[in-house]
Design an enzyme around this catalytic site. Structure first.
Site, mmCIF file in Angstrom:
data_model
loop_
_atom_site.group_PDB
_atom_site.id
_atom_site.type_symbol
_atom_site.label_atom_id
_atom_site.label_comp_id
_atom_site.label_asym_id
_atom_site.label_seq_id
_atom_site.Cartn_x
_atom_site.Cartn_y
_atom_site.Cartn_z
ATOM 1 N N PHE A 106 0.855 -1.192 0.000
ATOM 2 C CA PHE A 106 0.000 0.000 0.000
ATOM 3 C C PHE A 106 0.885 1.234 0.000
ATOM 4 O O PHE A 106 1.715 1.408 0.885
ATOM 5 C CB PHE A 106 -0.926 0.036 1.223
ATOM 6 C CG PHE A 106 -1.874 1.205 1.180
ATOM 7 C CD1 PHE A 106 -3.000 1.174 0.372
ATOM 8 C CD2 PHE A 106 -1.615 2.350 1.916
ATOM 9 C CE1 PHE A 106 -3.857 2.271 0.302
ATOM 10 C CE2 PHE A 106 -2.475 3.452 1.848
ATOM 11 C CZ PHE A 106 -3.599 3.407 1.048
ATOM 12 N N ASP A 142 9.282 2.803 1.707
ATOM 13 C CA ASP A 142 8.081 3.497 2.160
ATOM 14 C C ASP A 142 7.926 3.230 3.655
ATOM 15 O O ASP A 142 7.411 2.188 4.070
ATOM 16 C CB ASP A 142 6.865 2.993 1.369
ATOM 17 C CG ASP A 142 5.571 3.692 1.817
ATOM 18 O OD1 ASP A 142 5.571 4.317 2.900
ATOM 19 O OD2 ASP A 142 4.564 3.584 1.094
ATOM 20 N N LYS A 153 2.276 9.754 8.264
ATOM 21 C CA LYS A 153 1.636 9.250 9.487
ATOM 22 C C LYS A 153 2.239 9.818 10.786
ATOM 23 O O LYS A 153 1.931 10.931 11.144
ATOM 24 C CB LYS A 153 1.613 7.721 9.468
ATOM 25 C CG LYS A 153 0.652 7.191 8.388
ATOM 26 C CD LYS A 153 0.160 5.783 8.624
ATOM 27 C CE LYS A 153 -1.020 5.454 7.727
ATOM 28 N NZ LYS A 153 -0.685 4.843 6.458
HETATM 29 C C1 LIG Z 1 -0.888 5.124 5.018
HETATM 30 C C2 LIG Z 1 0.168 4.773 4.063
HETATM 31 C C3 LIG Z 1 0.377 5.514 2.890
HETATM 32 C C4 LIG Z 1 -0.540 6.635 2.464
HETATM 33 O O1 LIG Z 1 -0.526 7.715 3.337
HETATM 34 P P1 LIG Z 1 -1.641 8.862 3.207
HETATM 35 O O2 LIG Z 1 -1.175 9.889 4.199
HETATM 36 O O3 LIG Z 1 -2.947 8.249 3.549
HETATM 37 O O4 LIG Z 1 -1.601 9.353 1.820
HETATM 38 C C5 LIG Z 1 1.445 5.184 2.093
HETATM 39 N N1 LIG Z 1 2.263 4.162 2.407
HETATM 40 C C6 LIG Z 1 2.092 3.436 3.523
HETATM 41 C C7 LIG Z 1 3.056 2.337 3.837
HETATM 42 C C8 LIG Z 1 1.032 3.696 4.387
HETATM 43 O O5 LIG Z 1 0.838 2.953 5.470
#
Ligand SMILES: *Cc1c(COP(=O)(O)O)cnc(C)c1O
Length: 391
Positions: free
Chosen positions: A134, A219, A248
């Site tokens: 994700f 990420d 986050k």
């Molecule tokens: C939550 C998340 C995202 C997206 O972040 P948003 O602030 O909702 O755009 C991207 N990568 C990872 C691993 C995430 O957990």
């Protein structure tokens, strides 16, 4: 006093239905506790989805935000600001890399978009991501997200994205060539159910990407800012990525994202390459700086590892639990029965917020300031609620 059901009606009358109607409306919180509009208290073991790293209304964060709001709230990127410089310096220190340079944005998807644009400047355009990953919901980030249910309604997406199975070095060897611009991977797949790769996987990806001159983008949006007991969640592999993306937990609860580039990749963006009006906003940066200093001064990363062991040990004793995986305070409770969604609702009724990422997995990501008593309360409530399902 308003009720949760009244709020649901108002929500439906004014908001789009992309989340489905939330069952409760939260009004205030303190640490790892949060209250709904009817005054019911919950133990917040989801932390705004791994975001409220210091819980709710942390006094240091509140005063940093207040002071900054009283001084200067927004400057745009035509001007610099001491807080964004300070935060960039701090993040650079945390990477341990003097060549690191930071780009600020407001969310995880934006941080990954920035990485994607950066990778285009290598002159290559093939992209590699992992099945189940994700990376966000914008068209670019969604193109990198290895979940066809999320992609399907929005096709066509970016071309030339190849998805390889997560934790499969053989597949990576076949796919990573000199024509690939970047490989993006989460140190632990969060949304996919806290899936932890074997030790050595990230190192193998680092070796392969280095050999072929490919950017390795980690990420760390969910694993970052101490959540796993490390600052970013890859350090134990002893590697240095080309790019780290954060959001986050970074902003201490405020919207803030970052794309940190290291080495040659830190020089790819030039004036005009990319931008964000709010990116590096002084208030968000002040909040992030306050949060980082609390994490450091109170040794919360070290404590995190101890809480991980307690939670893994105690939750595994429940007959309903198959295993508990993850690192630090990003844990996935694997159930023996496909009742995770029902169990999450029952836990909410019993005063605990968690989330089910699938029918068999409960994710917990409490604030790092959760107290020992709150951890033992959580374990007790989890075992009581899950006991109803044991045979
Ligand atoms: C939550 C998340 C995202 C997206 O972040 P948003 O602030 O909702 O755009 C991207 N990568 C990872 C691993 C995430 O957990």
């Amino acid at each position: 006093m308003a009720s949760n059901s009244e709020m649901q009606t108002l929500w439906q009358e004014s908001l789009q239905n992309n989340y489905g109607t939330p069952s409760i409306t939260l009004t205030h919180g303190k640490g790892a506790s949060v209250w709904d509009v009817e005054g019911k208290e919950y133990l917040d073991f989801l932390g705004g989805i791994a975001t409220n790293i210091l819980g709710h209304a942390h006094p240091k964060v509140v005063s940093a935000i207040t002071e900054q709001a009283n001084e200067l709230g927004h400057v745009s990127n035509l001007y610099s600001h001491p807080r964004s410089i300070e935060l960039a310096e701090k993040l650079k220190d945390l990477t341990g890399q003097s060549s690191a340079r930071v780009f600020f944005c407001n969310s995880g998807a934006e941080a990954n978009e920035a990485a994607l644009k950066l990778s285009r400047l290598t002159g290559r355009s093939k992209l590699v991501s992992t099945v189940g990953s994700f990376h966000g919901r914008t068209i670019g980030a969604l193109s990198l997200t290895g979940q066809s249910s999320k992609q399907k309604p929005f096709r066509p997406l970016l071309k030339k994205v190849k998805f390889i199975p997560f934790n499969d070095i053989g597949a990576a060897k076949k796919t990573i060539t000199k024509r690939v611009a970047m490989v993006i991977v989460e140190p632990i797949q969060g949304e996919n159910g806290v899936v932890v790769p074997d030790f050595g996987y990230l190192k193998a990806l680092r070796d392969l990407t280095t050999r072929h001159g490919v950017l390795l983008v980690l990420d760390c949006v969910q694993t970052g800012m101490g959540r796993t007991g490390e600052w970013f969640g890859y350090e134990s592999e002893g590697i240095v990525p080309d790019v780290i993306t954060l959001a986050k937990g970074l902003g201490g609860g405020l919207p803030l994202g970052a794309m940190i580039a290291i080495g040659n990749s830190a020089q790819l963006f030039e004036p005009g390459s990319h931008g964000s009006t709010f990116g590096g906003n002084p208030i968000a940066c002040a909040s992030a700086l306050a949060a980082i200093s609390v994490l450091e001064n109170e040794n919360l990363l070290v404590r995190n590892k101890a809480l991980e062991l307690t939670l893994k040990l105690e939750l595994s004793k429940s007959p309903l639990v198959e295993s508990v995986r993850g690192a630090g305070l990003l844990l996935g409770i694997v159930l023996k029965l496909d009742i995770a969604k029902k169990l999450a609702q029952e836990l909410q009724a019993a005063g605990v917020l968690v989330n089910a990422t699938s029918e068999s997995l409960i994710r917990i990501a409490p604030p790092l300031v959760v107290t020992d008593k709150q951890v033992s309360d959580f374990i007790k409530i989890f075992r009581e609620v899950s006991a109803k399902h044991e045979r």
